[in-house]
Scaffold this motif. Structure first.
Motif, PDB file in Angstrom:
ATOM      1  N   ILE A   1      -4.184   3.074  -4.434  1.00 43.65           N
ATOM      2  CA  ILE A   1      -4.197   1.945  -3.485  1.00 43.65           C
ATOM      3  C   ILE A   1      -5.393   1.043  -3.788  1.00 43.65           C
ATOM      4  CG2 ILE A   1      -4.101   1.273  -1.067  1.00 43.65           C
ATOM      5  CD1 ILE A   1      -2.986   3.905  -0.352  1.00 43.65           C
ATOM      6  N   TRP A   2      -6.527   1.651  -4.165  1.00 44.62           N
ATOM      7  CA  TRP A   2      -7.687   0.839  -4.573  1.00 44.62           C
ATOM      8  C   TRP A   2      -7.379   0.053  -5.831  1.00 44.62           C
ATOM      9  CZ3 TRP A   2     -11.119  -0.133  -1.122  1.00 44.62           C
ATOM     10  CH2 TRP A   2     -11.470   0.809  -0.162  1.00 44.62           C
ATOM     11  N   PHE A   3      -6.740   0.721  -6.795  1.00 47.32           N
ATOM     12  CA  PHE A   3      -6.358   0.016  -8.024  1.00 47.32           C
ATOM     13  C   PHE A   3      -5.451  -1.158  -7.705  1.00 47.32           C
ATOM     14  CE2 PHE A   3      -6.969   4.020 -10.766  1.00 47.32           C
ATOM     15  CZ  PHE A   3      -8.271   3.654 -11.006  1.00 47.32           C
ATOM     16  N   MET A   4      -4.535  -0.936  -6.729  1.00 46.58           N
ATOM     17  CA  MET A   4      -3.613  -2.004  -6.342  1.00 46.58           C
ATOM     18  C   MET A   4      -4.395  -3.239  -5.875  1.00 46.58           C
ATOM     19  SD  MET A   4      -1.183  -2.040  -3.042  1.00 46.58           S
ATOM     20  CE  MET A   4      -2.588  -2.369  -1.982  1.00 46.58           C
TER      21      MET A   4
ATOM     22  N   SER B   1      -2.161   1.326   9.312  1.00 47.59           N
ATOM     23  CA  SER B   1      -1.317   0.142   9.185  1.00 47.59           C
ATOM     24  C   SER B   1      -1.073  -0.501  10.544  1.00 47.59           C
ATOM     25  CB  SER B   1       0.031   0.506   8.569  1.00 47.59           C
ATOM     26  OG  SER B   1      -0.148   1.158   7.355  1.00 47.59           O
ATOM     27  N   ALA B   2      -0.805   0.331  11.545  1.00 41.64           N
ATOM     28  CA  ALA B   2      -0.531  -0.211  12.880  1.00 41.64           C
ATOM     29  C   ALA B   2      -1.738  -0.999  13.379  1.00 41.64           C
ATOM     30  CB  ALA B   2      -0.185   0.915  13.843  1.00 41.64           C
TER      31      ALA B   2
ATOM     32  N   ALA C   1       0.836  -1.206   0.000  1.00 47.51           N
ATOM     33  CA  ALA C   1       0.000   0.000   0.000  1.00 47.51           C
ATOM     34  C   ALA C   1       0.864   1.247   0.000  1.00 47.51           C
ATOM     35  CB  ALA C   1      -0.936  -0.005   1.210  1.00 47.51           C
ATOM     36  N   ILE C   2       1.937   1.210   0.799  1.00 45.65           N
ATOM     37  CA  ILE C   2       2.842   2.366   0.830  1.00 45.65           C
ATOM     38  C   ILE C   2       3.460   2.565  -0.551  1.00 45.65           C
ATOM     39  CG2 ILE C   2       5.009   3.240   1.768  1.00 45.65           C
ATOM     40  CD1 ILE C   2       4.349   1.869   4.395  1.00 45.65           C
TER      41      ILE C   2
ATOM     42  N   PHE D   1      -8.879  -2.047   5.461  1.00 47.69           N
ATOM     43  CA  PHE D   1      -7.625  -1.333   5.718  1.00 47.69           C
ATOM     44  C   PHE D   1      -7.473  -0.135   4.782  1.00 47.69           C
ATOM     45  CE2 PHE D   1      -3.077  -1.437   4.122  1.00 47.69           C
ATOM     46  CZ  PHE D   1      -2.577  -0.577   5.080  1.00 47.69           C
ATOM     47  N   VAL D   2      -7.721  -0.360   3.491  1.00 44.81           N
ATOM     48  CA  VAL D   2      -7.556   0.736   2.528  1.00 44.81           C
ATOM     49  C   VAL D   2      -8.565   1.848   2.820  1.00 44.81           C
ATOM     50  CG1 VAL D   2      -7.577   1.367   0.104  1.00 44.81           C
ATOM     51  CG2 VAL D   2      -6.627  -0.815   0.782  1.00 44.81           C
TER      52      VAL D   2
END
Lengths: 510, 173
Positions: free
Chosen positions: A414-417, B118-119, A401-402, B105-106
């Motif tokens: 991040i959604w696309f990921m 994340s934590a 995500a990072i 999470f997202v």
């Protein structure tokens, strides 16, 4: 020998304390990536790419390519000790590596694996040193049709050399191209395939696709299998290394053969994975101990590892000399070059001498550094794998995500990921190859540009693809590759006495 | 995908390879059709200054359709179709136990930013699936993110998403 002096100049560029430090950091990160499930060469480099935006291009590529070497080395550790290939190209290494570990010869297997990896990579780098400038010089004469023909050859090779359904290769590739067209049209500036959504204007970045397809997809696959790591421990000391090295020269023939197979598969986009299998198969057929393969033969470790590394390294040749990557990881490195403002391709060798030769020099040094690092730190990395999956999995998803966010600082990515993760999972389970998708996504714009330019030059006549002997040969070769699955079927039909040759006429032609 | 919930024993096949294969192929064919029509709308023909913006995508869409139909044929009508189990119930449960929390999470990143989300995610995942004691999970979650924070914000100076609520605003980054 211009190349030799240029190479020494490259060594001078690379050998600064900072670059050497980055080299070791890169190797260590790379081995870590290679060992962890879900992180591999391609998405590992993609995630770490944003970290290098502030560095000079040379330092950045030194670190990134070392991550790549590290990942290539790291795959062998999990194969031998845990019977789990950390990377697809180390699947063949498990065949003999794990039995060796079961016999208590893990140290020997690992030393053989690392050393032959080093040899494979070394042979390939020597080849790159002398061949890449020639290819680049030759490619300076290329116009748009020639480039399009080379793109065509790249993608048709996937169809011709891939296993499984050729339709799936074709569809995977076309999906990549379709995704690449989303966003602004590079020629007319018109928005395409955005369906009125302004967020889609940027299009799909292939780095996001790589992180999702290989990272999240892999985690989902590992989870489905309910992975339990149970590994052998390895102790490598100087004596084991020395004893193994003493017996390695016996397998020189295997090394030479595997290097050649690897280099061929690396330059043509066959990739490291088929190279390792092919080389293992050849070694099994040709070795005196062929029937003992699979029960723990050192030669069975040497063959796939040499080929995988030779292929992984050779994949950088077309990337540097033509701007056409031979593997997803090479594609990510190419993306890096573009971000740093370097245009890969034939001009790179004349305009960015420092960079190119620095990179080639770092390949020599990085592999040497890699060999030293992995031989010394195997127990450490093996202990990483003993961390339970319920800790590793969320950490890797967080890292992905990072990585996805930092590419464009966009939340939507991040959604696309995640979406690409689901696609990667489904495609892997259904035997769709992922490499053509990634390469099509990277090369989509360029391939389209060269296609349109060619069409402009000829006013829409497809005949321009056969306008001169050079472009004609490449195009014909590409078409031969494209129809190879069909042609080989026809040949098989004609050769088998039982099948009726007349039936061949009725084969579907697509 | 075709997830018909039939049977309740663990390990019951949920879908077979050729079914999912056909479904995905149909989906890809549809995408191909969308691309073809969109390309036609953009101008897939020859304009006054050369090939139009839809010229190249048109053929790409066509390849997608042809390939998709080809796979559809292989999956449904060919005798060599792979009828093995695509996924069984236990596997599906395990995959969802990773995928669904990842979606949450997202969504949480959007509000809380990457570090805090994340934590929490790592800690909850460890407690829920790893059966670790909560304090241990919390320590791992915070420690991992402290390392990321030092690496991204301090060392490499790459800012990550802080979320709409900016819970870490007091740190000054």
């Amino acid at each position: 020998m211009d190349e030799i002096s240029a190479l020494f100049h490259g060594f001078a560029v690379v050998l600064t304390p900072m670059n050497i430090a980055l080299m070791f950091v890169g190797i260590t990160l790379g081995v870590l990536i290679g060992v962890l499930p879900g992180l591999g060469g391609a998405n590992g480099v993609a995630i770490l790419l944003p970290l290098t935006f502030t560095m000079s291009p040379t330092s950045a590529i030194v670190m990134l390519s070392c991550i790549y070497w590290g990942a290539l080395f790291g795959g062998a550790i999990t194969s031998v000790l845990f019977n789990i290939p950390g990377e697809p190209w180390s699947v063949a290494t498990t065949f003999d590596g794990y039995p060796l570990a079961q016999k208590g010869k893990a140290g020997e297997a690992l030393t053989a694996a690392f050393t032959s990896s080093f040899i494979g990579a070394f042979v390939a780098v020597v080849m790159i040193t002398f061949l890449a400038p020639l290819v680049a010089k030759f490619a300076l004469k290329f116009g748009a049709p020639e480039f399009f023909a080379v793109y065509l050859l790249t993608f048709c090779s996937f169809v011709g050399m891939g296993k499984g359904s050729p339709f799936k290769v074709l569809v995977s590739m076309a999906l990549g191209f379709a995704l690449a067209t989303v966003g602004m049209d590079t020629v007319t500036g018109q928005l395409r395939m955005t369906f009125g959504m302004p967020e889609l204007m940027r299009g799909f970045d292939f780095l996001i696709a790589v992180i999702g397809l290989f990272g999240i997809g892999e985690i989902l696959l590992s989870m489905e299998e309910g992975l339990r790591f149970s590994g052998k421990s390895a102790r490598i000391n100087a004596k084991v290394v020395w004893e193994t090295w003493k017996q390695l020269p016996r397998y020189w023939m295997t090394s030479v053969r595997s290097s050649i197979v690897g280099m061929w598969m690396g330059i043509t986009p066959g990739g490291a994975t088929p190279a390792s299998f092919m080389s293992y198969g050849l070694a099994k057929k040709m070795s005196k101990n062929g029937d003992k393969f699979g029960t723990g033969e050192v030669e069975g470790v040497v063959a796939p590892e040499t080929a995988a590394h030779a292929a992984g390294t050779s994949a950088l040749l077309p990337m540097l000399a033509l701007g056409i990557p031979g593997s997803p990881t090479a594609a990510v490195l190419l993306g890096g070059l573009l971000i740093w403002g370097l245009q890969p391709g034939p001009l790179l060798f004349t305009e960015q001498k420092d960079f190119v030769w620095g990179l080639i020099a770092s390949m020599y040094l990085g592999n040497l550094a890699g060999l030293i690092v992995v031989l010394m730190t195997v127990p450490l990395f093996a202990s990483v794998l003993r961390i339970p999956f319920s800790i590793i999995a969320p950490v890797i998803i967080v890292i992905c995500a990072i990585g996805a966010f930092t590419v464009h600082h966009a939340m939507l990515d991040i959604w696309f990921m995640l979406l690409f993760g689901v696609i990667g999972y489904a495609f892997k389970k259904l035997d769709y190859p992922l490499a053509p998708l990634v390469l099509a996504l990277v090369l989509g714009d360029k391939a389209e540009d060269s296609f349109r330019q060619s069409m402009l030059m000829s006013q829409g006549e497809i005949g321009i693809m056969w306008a001169n002997p050079l472009v004609g040969t490449i195009t014909s070769l590409a078409l031969l590759m494209l129809f190879w699955p069909l042609i080989s079927k026809l040949i098989a039909l004609v050769r088998t006495p039982k099948a009726k040759p007349a039936f061949a006429e009725e084969q579907p032609v697509d | 995908m075709a997830h018909e919930h039939s049977g309740d024993a663990e390990g019951t096949p949920l879908a077979r390879n050729h079914q999912v294969d056909a479904f995905v192929a149909a989906l890809l064919t549809m995408i191909g059709l969308v691309v073809v029509f969109e390309a036609r709308r953009l101008g897939a023909g020859w304009t006054s200054d050369g090939p139009g913006p839809g010229y190249f995508p048109f053929y790409i869409g066509l390849i997608l359709c042809v390939g998709g139909v080809g796979i559809l044929y292989q999956a449904l009508l060919s005798r060599s179709a792979n009828t093995g189990v695509f996924i069984d119930r236990a596997q599906f449960k395990r995959v969802m136990s990773v995928l669904l929390p990842a979606v949450v999470f997202v969504a949480a990143i959007l509000l809380l930013g990457q570090y805090v989300a994340s934590a929490i995610y790592i800690a909850v995942f460890m407690v829920w699936l790893g059966k670790y004691p909560p304090w241990k999970s919390a320590v791992v979650g915070v420690a991992v993110n402290a390392v990321f924070f030092a690496m991204f914000e301090v060392w490499f100076k790459v800012p990550l998403f802080k979320g709409l609520l900016e819970p870490l605003a007091f740190l000054g980054y």
